[in-house]
Design a protein around this motif. Structure first.
Motif, short mmCIF file in Angstrom:
data_model
loop_
_atom_site.label_atom_id
_atom_site.label_comp_id
_atom_site.label_asym_id
_atom_site.label_seq_id
_atom_site.Cartn_x
_atom_site.Cartn_y
_atom_site.Cartn_z
N ASN A 186 0.88 -1.17 0.00
CA ASN A 186 0.00 0.00 0.00
C ASN A 186 0.92 1.22 0.00
O ASN A 186 1.57 1.51 1.01
N SER B 37 0.29 3.86 2.78
CA SER B 37 0.73 3.40 4.10
C SER B 37 2.25 3.36 4.18
O SER B 37 2.84 3.73 5.20
N LYS C 265 3.54 6.87 4.51
CA LYS C 265 3.27 7.41 5.85
C LYS C 265 4.25 6.85 6.89
O LYS C 265 4.85 7.60 7.66
#
Length: 159
Positions: free
Chosen positions: A72, A75, A78
């Motif tokens: 992802n 994700s 982040k």
């Protein structure tokens, strides 16, 4: 069958980390982790693939995820302190890491890059990662491996 030690294996030896080298039959037309898991006769969720990404702020970082999952990017960005992240181009893999597609190990890259493992690795007594060449996997305790590569654990796959 005698299996030659890879650089990744020698690094684990030096760190006194227990592991096994497990050979498998390479299919040049199918380098997918699912093929590796079938060859090993193992659960695909225990056969992890090593992906190399570039973040817009931090540069290169590594995600190690179950072989049947997709990273992802949001994700991954982040957790790594980036706004955006993308996979590096295939032609960049060897010069950046020292490894080729289908043989990229989270152990012993040319430089140490921030590394993130999907949290499911801790559900198992052992997982498999590439030993640094096609045709050999390292079977290892995920706690030993994540500690050795100074990895962070997180949810970095598509749901």
């Amino acid at each position: 069958m005698k299996v030659n030690k890879t650089n990744a294996a020698r690094l684990l030896d030096k760190a006194k980390i227990v592991y096994e080298l497990i050979p498998y039959q390479v299919d040049e037309s199918d380098l997918a982790a699912t093929h590796v898991a079938e060859q090993l006769g193992e659960n695909i969720e225990q056969v992890f693939k090593t992906l190399v990404l570039r973040g817009d702020k931090t540069g290169i970082f590594v995600c190690v995820i179950p072989g049947n999952r997709e990273v992802n990017l949001k994700s991954a960005a982040k957790i790594s302190g980036n706004k955006n992240a993308e996979m590096i181009a295939m032609k960049e893999l060897l010069p950046t890491t020292g490894y080729i597609r289908g043989g990229c190990s989270p152990i012993g890259m040319k430089k140490h890059f921030p590394t993130y493992f999907h949290h499911t690795c801790l559900n198992f007594d052992y997982i498999y990662v590439s030993a640094g060449i096609r045709g050999i996997q390292i079977k290892i305790d995920p706690k030993d491996l994540t500690s050795y590569v100074s990895a962070e654990i997180g949810d970095i796959v598509m749901s």
